[in-house]
Scaffold this motif. Sequence first.
Motif, PDB file in Angstrom:
ATOM      1  N   SER A 160       0.823  -1.212   0.000  1.00 20.33           N
ATOM      2  CA  SER A 160       0.000   0.000   0.000  1.00 20.33           C
ATOM      3  C   SER A 160       0.858   1.263   0.000  1.00 20.33           C
ATOM      4  O   SER A 160       1.976   1.279   0.520  1.00 20.33           O
ATOM      5  CB  SER A 160      -0.939   0.015   1.209  1.00 20.33           C
ATOM      6  OG  SER A 160      -0.206   0.064   2.420  1.00 20.33           O
ATOM      7  N   ARG A 186      -2.392   7.580  -0.270  1.00 20.09           N
ATOM      8  CA  ARG A 186      -3.307   8.041  -1.316  1.00 20.09           C
ATOM      9  C   ARG A 186      -3.049   9.520  -1.584  1.00 20.09           C
ATOM     10  O   ARG A 186      -2.955  10.322  -0.647  1.00 20.09           O
ATOM     11  CB  ARG A 186      -4.760   7.872  -0.877  1.00 20.09           C
ATOM     12  CG  ARG A 186      -5.375   6.502  -1.094  1.00 20.09           C
ATOM     13  CD  ARG A 186      -4.635   5.348  -0.508  1.00 20.09           C
ATOM     14  NE  ARG A 186      -5.509   4.181  -0.324  1.00 20.09           N
ATOM     15  CZ  ARG A 186      -5.101   3.055   0.215  1.00 20.09           C
ATOM     16  NH1 ARG A 186      -3.844   2.934   0.619  1.00 20.09           N
ATOM     17  NH2 ARG A 186      -5.945   2.040   0.350  1.00 20.09           N
ATOM     18  N   THR A 234       2.853  -2.743  -7.283  1.00 20.33           N
ATOM     19  CA  THR A 234       1.466  -2.909  -6.859  1.00 20.33           C
ATOM     20  C   THR A 234       0.684  -1.670  -7.294  1.00 20.33           C
ATOM     21  O   THR A 234       1.267  -0.679  -7.724  1.00 20.33           O
ATOM     22  CB  THR A 234       1.340  -3.072  -5.333  1.00 20.33           C
ATOM     23  OG1 THR A 234       1.657  -1.802  -4.707  1.00 20.33           O
ATOM     24  CG2 THR A 234       2.286  -4.143  -4.816  1.00 20.33           C
ATOM     25  N   GLY A 281      -0.846   0.134  -5.216  1.00 21.89           N
ATOM     26  CA  GLY A 281      -0.919   0.970  -4.027  1.00 21.89           C
ATOM     27  C   GLY A 281      -2.149   0.724  -3.186  1.00 21.89           C
ATOM     28  O   GLY A 281      -2.351   1.373  -2.172  1.00 21.89           O
ATOM     29  N   GLU A 282      -3.001  -0.239  -3.632  1.00 21.62           N
ATOM     30  CA  GLU A 282      -4.291  -0.519  -2.994  1.00 21.62           C
ATOM     31  C   GLU A 282      -5.199   0.708  -3.026  1.00 21.62           C
ATOM     32  O   GLU A 282      -6.004   0.931  -2.118  1.00 21.62           O
ATOM     33  CB  GLU A 282      -4.075  -1.055  -1.567  1.00 21.62           C
ATOM     34  CG  GLU A 282      -3.249  -2.337  -1.557  1.00 21.62           C
ATOM     35  CD  GLU A 282      -2.882  -2.845  -0.171  1.00 21.62           C
ATOM     36  OE1 GLU A 282      -3.369  -2.288   0.820  1.00 21.62           O
ATOM     37  OE2 GLU A 282      -2.099  -3.805  -0.098  1.00 21.62           O
ATOM     38  N   ARG A 284      -9.142   0.677  -2.571  1.00 21.54           N
ATOM     39  CA  ARG A 284      -9.664   0.076  -1.342  1.00 21.54           C
ATOM     40  C   ARG A 284      -9.504   1.033  -0.163  1.00 21.54           C
ATOM     41  O   ARG A 284      -8.500   1.735  -0.054  1.00 21.54           O
ATOM     42  CB  ARG A 284      -8.908  -1.213  -1.019  1.00 21.54           C
ATOM     43  CG  ARG A 284      -8.530  -2.038  -2.234  1.00 21.54           C
ATOM     44  CD  ARG A 284      -7.691  -3.229  -1.829  1.00 21.54           C
ATOM     45  NE  ARG A 284      -6.968  -3.776  -2.968  1.00 21.54           N
ATOM     46  CZ  ARG A 284      -6.123  -4.790  -2.903  1.00 21.54           C
ATOM     47  NH1 ARG A 284      -5.894  -5.354  -1.726  1.00 21.54           N
ATOM     48  NH2 ARG A 284      -5.509  -5.240  -3.969  1.00 21.54           N
ATOM     49  N   SER A 339      -9.528  -0.364   2.904  1.00 24.26           N
ATOM     50  CA  SER A 339      -8.679  -1.281   3.648  1.00 24.26           C
ATOM     51  C   SER A 339      -8.638  -2.580   2.876  1.00 24.26           C
ATOM     52  O   SER A 339      -9.683  -3.099   2.473  1.00 24.26           O
ATOM     53  CB  SER A 339      -9.259  -1.516   5.054  1.00 24.26           C
ATOM     54  OG  SER A 339      -8.893  -2.779   5.561  1.00 24.26           O
ATOM     55  N   TYR A 340      -7.436  -3.118   2.650  1.00 25.20           N
ATOM     56  CA  TYR A 340      -7.360  -4.310   1.805  1.00 25.20           C
ATOM     57  C   TYR A 340      -8.054  -5.502   2.460  1.00 25.20           C
ATOM     58  O   TYR A 340      -8.672  -6.321   1.793  1.00 25.20           O
ATOM     59  CB  TYR A 340      -5.909  -4.648   1.461  1.00 25.20           C
ATOM     60  CG  TYR A 340      -5.176  -5.425   2.515  1.00 25.20           C
ATOM     61  CD1 TYR A 340      -5.053  -6.800   2.434  1.00 25.20           C
ATOM     62  CD2 TYR A 340      -4.613  -4.778   3.615  1.00 25.20           C
ATOM     63  CE1 TYR A 340      -4.382  -7.508   3.418  1.00 25.20           C
ATOM     64  CE2 TYR A 340      -3.947  -5.475   4.589  1.00 25.20           C
ATOM     65  CZ  TYR A 340      -3.830  -6.841   4.482  1.00 25.20           C
ATOM     66  OH  TYR A 340      -3.176  -7.537   5.457  1.00 25.20           O
ATOM     67  N   THR A 356      -1.701  -8.201  -3.607  1.00 22.12           N
ATOM     68  CA  THR A 356      -1.720  -8.492  -2.172  1.00 22.12           C
ATOM     69  C   THR A 356      -3.133  -8.879  -1.751  1.00 22.12           C
ATOM     70  O   THR A 356      -4.099  -8.216  -2.128  1.00 22.12           O
ATOM     71  CB  THR A 356      -1.255  -7.270  -1.359  1.00 22.12           C
ATOM     72  OG1 THR A 356      -2.125  -6.166  -1.611  1.00 22.12           O
ATOM     73  CG2 THR A 356       0.157  -6.874  -1.736  1.00 22.12           C
ATOM     74  N   GLY A 415       3.014  -1.756   4.620  1.00 18.20           N
ATOM     75  CA  GLY A 415       2.646  -0.756   3.637  1.00 18.20           C
ATOM     76  C   GLY A 415       2.630   0.633   4.248  1.00 18.20           C
ATOM     77  O   GLY A 415       2.713   0.815   5.470  1.00 18.20           O
ATOM     78  N   SER A 442      -2.198   1.092   5.226  1.00 21.15           N
ATOM     79  CA  SER A 442      -3.042  -0.093   5.320  1.00 21.15           C
ATOM     80  C   SER A 442      -4.522   0.265   5.288  1.00 21.15           C
ATOM     81  O   SER A 442      -5.356  -0.563   4.934  1.00 21.15           O
ATOM     82  CB  SER A 442      -2.718  -0.863   6.597  1.00 21.15           C
ATOM     83  OG  SER A 442      -1.392  -1.357   6.539  1.00 21.15           O
ATOM     84  N   ASP A 444      -7.002   3.838   4.000  1.00 20.95           N
ATOM     85  CA  ASP A 444      -6.812   4.911   3.029  1.00 20.95           C
ATOM     86  C   ASP A 444      -6.319   6.227   3.629  1.00 20.95           C
ATOM     87  O   ASP A 444      -5.731   7.042   2.915  1.00 20.95           O
ATOM     88  CB  ASP A 444      -8.092   5.138   2.216  1.00 20.95           C
ATOM     89  CG  ASP A 444      -9.304   5.499   3.072  1.00 20.95           C
ATOM     90  OD1 ASP A 444      -9.163   5.581   4.312  1.00 20.95           O
ATOM     91  OD2 ASP A 444     -10.387   5.688   2.500  1.00 20.95           O
TER      92      ASP A 444
END
Length: 372
Positions: free
Chosen positions: A16, A19, A64, A66-67, A70, A72-73, A139, A339, A342, A344
């Motif tokens: 992650s 953002r 990745t 960066g997630e 999401r 939260s992943y 991930t 990350g 984890s 946002d």
Amino acid sequence: MLSQLKPPFRAEQIGSFLRPQALLDQRAKFARGEIDQAALTKAEDDAIRGVLALQEKVGLKFATDGEFRRRSYHSFFYRQLGELSIDTVGGEDAKGENPGHRAAQPVALIKSRVRWTHPINVPDYKFIAANTRLIPKITIPGPCALHFRGGDAAVLQSAYKDLDQFWDDTVEAFGAELKALAAAGCRYVQVDETAFAKFGDPDVQQWLKARGDDWSALIDKYIDVTNRMLANAPAGMRIGMHLCRGNRGGQWHSEGSYDEVADRLFNAMNIPFYFLEYDSQRAGSFTPLRLVPKHKVVVLGIVSTKTPVMENKAEMRQRVEDATRFLDLDNLAISSQCGFASVDTGNPISPEIQEQKLRLVVELANDIWGEA
């Protein structure tokens, strides 16, 4: 050619990223009904292209997303598998506050059976692959994360009458997702099963005991479930496991060494490589690494994403040297401990420090191994 390289890499990151404020602003507008899904998706696409470019710029060999799609992943993934909430405190979604302190253990709510009905991360993989020359890394949470946060009681409260059925459903769901990712072309997956890093904390052991779980027996059960998932994984897919002690807004959930789990974790679990949190004294010493078999790799998470303080390269190199007292240098790699976001809202660091920490990992890997 990068496509011929085999994960893990000497320089790693856990998944992650912070953002961008522009994306957070658009997400807030979407929540208020001021923009539609198409506008939000465009903002996500633009932000992901930016973070893919960042990873290439600093010299990583993989990337990745960066997630960025999401909050939260953990929550994103499990909510695709049913009426499941993995990340609640007091019945509400957990938030990152009070950096540098222990946070309450998140609790899972299991209100339906675990069922895989559609590919969850395949669109993410395809977007990464279409927008970078780097190797895509996906991930996902581990198959035991839901149980760790809820226990037998949460499983049996309403959704299940039989624990074995819960585990069968979980293994089947994760196997289906891995097969869907492989069919799309994905060859690199990181499973986040953070429970194993928490079993050495006496407070966590007491928390588990209070709800009726034998913490040592859970280690064996979780290894068995993970091995069942891995047995069904597609051939050629490289799967590593990340362990940490919590990473929400600079907070943490546990402390304690890997001693309680090391022998079983490294020798009974069929995972070829591990991402281990080692950025603070909460993780204990490198001594448990003596139990790692010669055919496995450990990625040392020695650069912290929890604090804006920049690590000293010479000190980090010495830490790697210290680890070689217990595991050969060829069996080691380095990374951040977790990350950068984890959830946002992210950890209490700036984008500039985030980039500096990524560059430090890459530069250190090049200095030690001659490659990142």
